[in-house]
Design a protein around this motif. Structure first.
Motif, PDB file in Angstrom:
ATOM      1  N   LEU A   1     132.365 -26.260 116.481  1.00 49.25           N
ATOM      2  CA  LEU A   1     133.004 -25.084 115.891  1.00 49.25           C
ATOM      3  C   LEU A   1     133.180 -23.990 116.953  1.00 49.25           C
ATOM      4  O   LEU A   1     134.229 -23.343 117.033  1.00 49.25           O
ATOM      5  CB  LEU A   1     132.164 -24.576 114.713  1.00 49.25           C
ATOM      6  N   ALA A   2     132.160 -23.823 117.802  1.00 50.98           N
ATOM      7  CA  ALA A   2     132.257 -22.815 118.864  1.00 50.98           C
ATOM      8  C   ALA A   2     133.408 -23.154 119.811  1.00 50.98           C
ATOM      9  O   ALA A   2     134.207 -22.278 120.174  1.00 50.98           O
ATOM     10  CB  ALA A   2     130.933 -22.735 119.630  1.00 50.98           C
ATOM     11  N   LEU A   3     133.512 -24.410 120.174  1.00 53.29           N
ATOM     12  CA  LEU A   3     134.598 -24.830 121.069  1.00 53.29           C
ATOM     13  C   LEU A   3     135.953 -24.638 120.385  1.00 53.29           C
ATOM     14  O   LEU A   3     136.904 -24.134 120.997  1.00 53.29           O
ATOM     15  CB  LEU A   3     134.393 -26.294 121.490  1.00 53.29           C
ATOM     16  N   CYS A   4     136.047 -25.034 119.121  1.00 57.22           N
ATOM     17  CA  CYS A   4     137.310 -24.881 118.381  1.00 57.22           C
ATOM     18  C   CYS A   4     137.719 -23.409 118.320  1.00 57.22           C
ATOM     19  O   CYS A   4     138.895 -23.078 118.506  1.00 57.22           O
ATOM     20  CB  CYS A   4     137.191 -25.471 116.982  1.00 57.22           C
ATOM     21  N   ARG A   5     136.759 -22.526 118.073  1.00 54.06           N
ATOM     22  CA  ARG A   5     137.077 -21.088 118.016  1.00 54.06           C
ATOM     23  C   ARG A   5     137.622 -20.631 119.360  1.00 54.06           C
ATOM     24  O   ARG A   5     138.575 -19.858 119.420  1.00 54.06           O
ATOM     25  CB  ARG A   5     135.838 -20.290 117.639  1.00 54.06           C
ATOM     26  N   SER A   6     137.037 -21.129 120.457  1.00 54.95           N
ATOM     27  CA  SER A   6     137.458 -20.663 121.778  1.00 54.95           C
ATOM     28  C   SER A   6     138.854 -21.154 122.134  1.00 54.95           C
ATOM     29  O   SER A   6     139.519 -20.562 122.975  1.00 54.95           O
ATOM     30  CB  SER A   6     136.442 -21.084 122.843  1.00 54.95           C
ATOM     31  N   ILE A   7     139.329 -22.215 121.528  1.00 57.04           N
ATOM     32  CA  ILE A   7     140.684 -22.708 121.829  1.00 57.04           C
ATOM     33  C   ILE A   7     141.649 -22.441 120.667  1.00 57.04           C
ATOM     34  O   ILE A   7     142.789 -22.898 120.683  1.00 57.04           O
ATOM     35  CB  ILE A   7     140.685 -24.221 122.184  1.00 57.04           C
ATOM     36  N   GLY A   8     141.199 -21.723 119.647  1.00 57.83           N
ATOM     37  CA  GLY A   8     142.080 -21.378 118.532  1.00 57.83           C
ATOM     38  C   GLY A   8     142.449 -22.556 117.637  1.00 57.83           C
ATOM     39  O   GLY A   8     143.523 -22.577 117.038  1.00 57.83           O
ATOM     40  N   ALA A   9     141.542 -23.536 117.532  1.00 62.00           N
ATOM     41  CA  ALA A   9     141.818 -24.698 116.674  1.00 62.00           C
ATOM     42  C   ALA A   9     140.972 -24.614 115.401  1.00 62.00           C
ATOM     43  O   ALA A   9     139.838 -24.142 115.428  1.00 62.00           O
ATOM     44  CB  ALA A   9     141.493 -25.989 117.427  1.00 62.00           C
ATOM     45  N   ALA A  10     141.528 -25.080 114.289  1.00 63.45           N
ATOM     46  CA  ALA A  10     140.760 -25.186 113.048  1.00 63.45           C
ATOM     47  C   ALA A  10     139.918 -26.452 113.120  1.00 63.45           C
ATOM     48  O   ALA A  10     140.358 -27.467 113.675  1.00 63.45           O
ATOM     49  CB  ALA A  10     141.697 -25.260 111.855  1.00 63.45           C
TER      50      ALA A  10
END
Ligand code: PLP
Length: 370
Positions: A151-160
């Motif tokens: 989730l942290a990685l997804c937030r950093s790349i703007g992915a759901a």
């Protein structure tokens, strides 16, 4: 001499026999109500299931693949998008991604639990030139993936981040359940799943009221009210009342059923000889024990040995998504762990009504693997 029936991988007739009268009464109640699609049973199930997961919203849909598709569209995935997912989970997420017209970006998995990790996701994302709109993480075999770093990685790349919980109903870690850990979660209630309907069914769960509203519109022609289509990409994928009523009947026994499944897998794990073979499992509640899967470098031989000992087996899944003929990829990616695992996984019998003598027969066969 009569041959003893093989221990089956699953036997749905036993689950039905265990609650035959309640199931008949449940179906009769809905039939007599005269309301068959998206009615009071579905509404009640949606509330009860959301409450059991500790999320704000549940939207019942037709099946688990539709749940993935509408969840992807709801988070903004379109034909122009790329969606990252694993290639070892039976084509479900990949089918939903392709149905939208989006492109799958396949992520390799961890060699021990065969789940997506933040490291494997980062490697795939960094090797991809364009943006990644969404990520689908599959809790394979009922093992809860480590969602927080994803989730942290997804937030950093703007992915759901979408959790595919079809195999993980009831799996929990630190008091939080599968489907409550990311942006949005999807469930299947296909008859073999841990929470099982008597036909097709699925659900999308989320804490985000805006996403829930969008999923609600997408499941029924894009309507916000009758005959008024406001959301593009709408379709028809609804949970029916008989299935919702069956799911309400079965939800209260999910945790106990999962505990029985886990105890079966634990007995198998303790029976596998030391060496390169192992059973994919966690022995705590983070594992729903949907499937008991042996990893073995000698699958063909082990399968034959188990068969001769009267133990049926299956393979989940024999062909990784990126190697499926339907994809016709001219330049398939290299996913070494996924590809090796497809040759090594072997599914053993596991369902709550398995008898003790049957479990013991499987254990004995495992102990004597050559
Ligand atoms: C079963 C399953 C699905 C698909 O569910 P259907 O209801 O059959 O469409 C999706 N993902 C996973 C991981 C599954 O096991």
């Amino acid at each position: 001499m009569t041959a003893i029936a093989a221990v089956p991988v699953n036997a749905l007739s036993r689950a039905v026999a265990a609650q035959r009268e309640e199931l008949h009464a449940t179906a009769a109640r809905v039939i007599d109500s005269g309301w068959f699609v998206l009615g009071p049973e579905t509404e009640a199930f949606e509330q009860e299931f959301a409450a059991s997961l500790g999320v704000g919203h549940c939207v019942g849909v037709g099946n688990g693949t539709d749940a993935l598709e509408v969840a992807l569209v709801a988070v903004g995935v379109s034909a122009a998008s790329t969606v990252a997912t694993v290639a070892n989970a039976g084509m479900y997420a990949t089918s939903a991604i392709l149905k939208i017209g989006a492109k799958p970006l396949f992520v390799d998995v961890d060699a021990q639990d065969l789940l997506m990790t933040a490291a494997s996701l980062r490697a795939a994302v960094e090797g991809h030139p364009g943006p990644v709109a969404a990520v689908v993480v599959t809790h394979l075999f009922g093992q809860l993936a480590d969602v927080a770093p994803l989730l942290a990685l997804c937030r950093s790349i703007g992915a759901a981040l979408i959790e595919d919980c079809a195999q993980a109903a009831g799996a929990r870690r630190d008091g939080r359940l599968a489907g409550s850990l990311a942006t949005i979660g999807t469930y299947s209630f296909y008859p073999t799943k841990n929470l099982a309907a008597l036909g097709d069914g699925g659900a999308v769960v989320t804490d985000d009221p805006g996403l829930a509203d969008r999923v609600r519109r997408l499941r029924q022609y894009g309507w916000d009210r009758k005959y008024h289509a406001v959301t593009a990409g709408g379709r028809n994928t609804r949970l029916d009342e008989i299935q919702a009523a069956v799911l309400r009947l079965r939800l209260p026994q999910l945790a106990a059923d999962n505990a029985v499944r886990r105890s079966i897998v634990a007995r198998y794990a303790a029976s596998v000889p030391a060496g390169r073979r192992f059973v994919l499992s966690a022995l705590d509640e983070s594992f729903s024990a949907h499937l008991a899967v042996l990893s073995t470098p000698a699958r063909a031989a082990d399968r034959a040995h188990l068969e001769s000992a009267g133990v049926a087996t299956d393979v989940h899944y024999p062909i990784p998504d990126h190697r499926q003929p339907a994809l016709a990829l001219s330049d398939p990616p290299s996913l070494p762990v996924t590809e090796a695992a497809a040759e090594q996984v072997l599914t053993l019998p596991c369902f709550p009504q398995l008898r003790d003598d049957e479990i013991e027969r499987v254990c004995a066969a495992l102990r004597t693997m050559p």
